[in-house]
Design an enzyme around this catalytic site. Structure first.
Site, short mmCIF file in Angstrom:
data_model
loop_
_atom_site.label_atom_id
_atom_site.label_comp_id
_atom_site.label_asym_id
_atom_site.label_seq_id
_atom_site.Cartn_x
_atom_site.Cartn_y
_atom_site.Cartn_z
N THR A 36 7.33 0.49 4.71
CA THR A 36 7.96 -0.89 5.06
C THR A 36 7.19 -2.11 4.55
O THR A 36 7.90 -3.03 4.13
CB THR A 36 8.41 -0.93 6.47
OG1 THR A 36 7.20 -0.67 7.43
CG2 THR A 36 9.52 -0.25 6.77
N ASP A 37 5.63 -1.73 4.41
CA ASP A 37 4.99 -2.94 3.84
C ASP A 37 5.57 -3.50 2.61
O ASP A 37 5.56 -4.82 2.46
CB ASP A 37 3.40 -2.65 4.17
CG ASP A 37 2.88 -1.32 3.24
OD1 ASP A 37 3.80 -0.76 2.85
OD2 ASP A 37 1.88 -1.20 3.44
N LEU A 125 -5.42 8.00 6.63
CA LEU A 125 -6.14 7.25 7.78
C LEU A 125 -6.51 6.10 6.99
O LEU A 125 -7.58 5.45 7.57
CB LEU A 125 -7.00 8.01 8.49
CG LEU A 125 -6.35 9.24 9.39
CD1 LEU A 125 -7.29 10.11 10.40
CD2 LEU A 125 -5.17 8.56 10.44
N ASP A 172 -2.64 -1.33 5.04
CA ASP A 172 -3.99 -0.83 5.38
C ASP A 172 -5.24 -1.81 5.11
O ASP A 172 -6.19 -1.85 5.83
CB ASP A 172 -4.28 0.42 4.41
CG ASP A 172 -3.22 1.35 4.35
OD1 ASP A 172 -2.36 1.33 5.24
OD2 ASP A 172 -3.13 2.38 3.73
C1 GAF Z 1 -0.27 4.04 2.25
C2 GAF Z 1 -0.22 2.73 1.70
F1 GAF Z 1 -1.44 2.48 1.18
C3 GAF Z 1 0.18 1.40 2.62
O1 GAF Z 1 0.29 0.26 1.92
C4 GAF Z 1 1.67 1.81 3.27
O2 GAF Z 1 2.56 1.82 2.26
C5 GAF Z 1 1.52 3.28 3.70
O3 GAF Z 1 1.07 4.29 2.73
C6 GAF Z 1 3.05 3.78 3.96
O4 GAF Z 1 3.34 2.98 5.32
O5 GAF Z 1 -1.03 4.11 3.36
#
Ligand code: GAF
Length: 386
Positions: A36-37, A125, A172
């Site tokens: 969703t980001d 992670l 992240d």
């Molecule tokens: C990875 C990406 F780096 C994050 O930005 C995010 O999109 C995630 O996957 C999925 O929610 O960690």
């Protein structure tokens, strides 16, 4: 091997003959809100106790010399004639961060660095974000420049997008910069505002590592992102000027279902329903309705499995096993997908039983071992005492 800041400082003094500062940036687990980001939506990650440590000391020239204790390898770069592109090496993340910090107008000093990490690699992670943010913190510290957490998160994201070639969102890097001990963060990835969501003292976050390593850069992850962009392009014909799937409600999507190819429709359905689930999970945690939070997590897993198609049999098995244990409110895959870990929201008293059920069930069903980590949310990037 667990390395403390002091051990790193001793190694640094041995290699470089002087005392370093030590910067720490954590890995993360996402409670809910997957993919969703980059759709301008909502996520709810927490920073982990697993972290990357970077010991650093300024140099008088503009060179970066980096030793990785994990890889037992050294790399050297000149900030004035940097490598033109990524080489597929671990150092890409560090070069990318240094270049993006410089292109943001920050003038960096050269530095000697030692990096060490206990964030499991390729497990979903966020070992990459932990490396990026801890190096950014170290480079800024050694250059006498301030660390503005949200701006640095965006710069580290840019390093990954524009240098490494992985079109990740900001989650992240954001949580690695801004994490708060004892809390998850509800992040609005459009406004970049966040709220602290306390994890009640009776609850634990139990992470189960399937051992299936994901590989994101350039692969399925970027394809999912393209499908979402295609969804926005098609939907904006009917819904007006939408910028991202964040702007689409589940009802609007249903009303335009027949206008979309089936695959694009399902990709979009994951995102619009996942955004609603993140907000529901936040409300549920705030009001102590852990059952409702768990329900949202379980539904998130199904949506990732059936609509977004980013799970795999191993994480499906782990989520399913956990969901049937008493004291577990919900369980789902966490992170970008195609392997990695599940996260389960559980009562503290259910730790032993859940761990045993996952260990035995996974061995019987999949013929392999699961690694289990019970974690407490930690703080984001900071200098730590040596
Ligand atoms: C990875 C990406 F780096 C994050 O930005 C995010 O999109 C995630 O996957 C999925 O929610 O960690």
């Amino acid at each position: 091997m667990s390395v403390q800041a002091r051990d790193l400082a001793v190694e640094f003094a041995y290699r470089f003959g002087r005392a370093p500062t030590v910067s720490r940036a954590p890995g993360r687990v996402n409670l809910i809100g997957e993919h969703t980001d980059y759709n301008g939506g909502f996520v709810m990650p927490a920073a982990l106790e697993f972290a990357t440590l970077t010991a650093a000391s300024q140099r008088s020239d503009r060179r970066l010399q980096v030793y990785s204790m994990i890889m037992d390898e050294t790399r050297e770069f000149d900030l004035d004639s940097p490598p033109p592109g990524p080489t597929g090496d671990w150092s890409d993340y560090i070069v990318g961060v240094a270049l993006m910090l410089e292109s943001s107008g920050r003038n960096l000093s050269g530095a000697d660095l030692i990096v060490w990490s206990d964030v499991p690699i390729g497990a979903g992670l966020s070992s990459s974000a932990a490396l990026e943010v801890s190096c950014a913190h170290a480079l800024l510290t050694e250059s006498g420049l301030p660390f503005d957490p949200i701006e640095i998160a965006q710069i580290c994201q840019r390093a990954e997008n524009d240098f490494v070639g992985m079109r990740c969102g900001v989650m992240d890097q954001y949580i690695a910069c801004c994490g708060v001990a004892g809390h998850a963060l509800l992040i609005d990835c459009r406004s970049l505002a966040s709220r602290h969501v306390a994890i009640a003292p009776n609850l634990r976050l139990l992470i189960a590592n399937s051992g299936v390593r994901h590989q994101h850069a350039g692969g399925e992850y970027n394809l999912r992102r393209e499908a979402c962009e295609e969804g926005v392009r098609l939907l904006s014909r009917y819904l007006g000027p939408i910028q991202a799937l964040r702007d689409v409600t589940p009802q609007q999507l249903e009303s335009k279902r027949r206008k979309l190819p089936e695959l694009i429709y399902r990709r979009c359905r994951h995102i619009v329903t996942e955004n609603a689930r993140v907000l529901e999970a936040e409300r549920a945690l705030e009001t102590g309705d852990f059952v409702a939070c768990g329900r949202a997590m379980n539904a998130s897993h199904l949506s990732m499995r059936d609509d977004f198609e980013i799970t795999c049999p191993e994480v499906d098995m782990l989520a399913g096993l956990a969901q049937n244990v008493k004291g577990v409110y919900g369980s789902r895959m966490t992170g970008g997908g195609f392997g990695g870990c599940t996260i389960s929201l559980i009562e503290e008293w259910a730790i032993d039983k859940t761990s045993q059920m996952l260990t035995d069930g996974y061995r019987i069903a999949m013929g392999r071992d699961v690694d289990i980590y019970v974690c407490a949310p930690s703080d984001g990037a900071q200098l730590i005492p040596v």
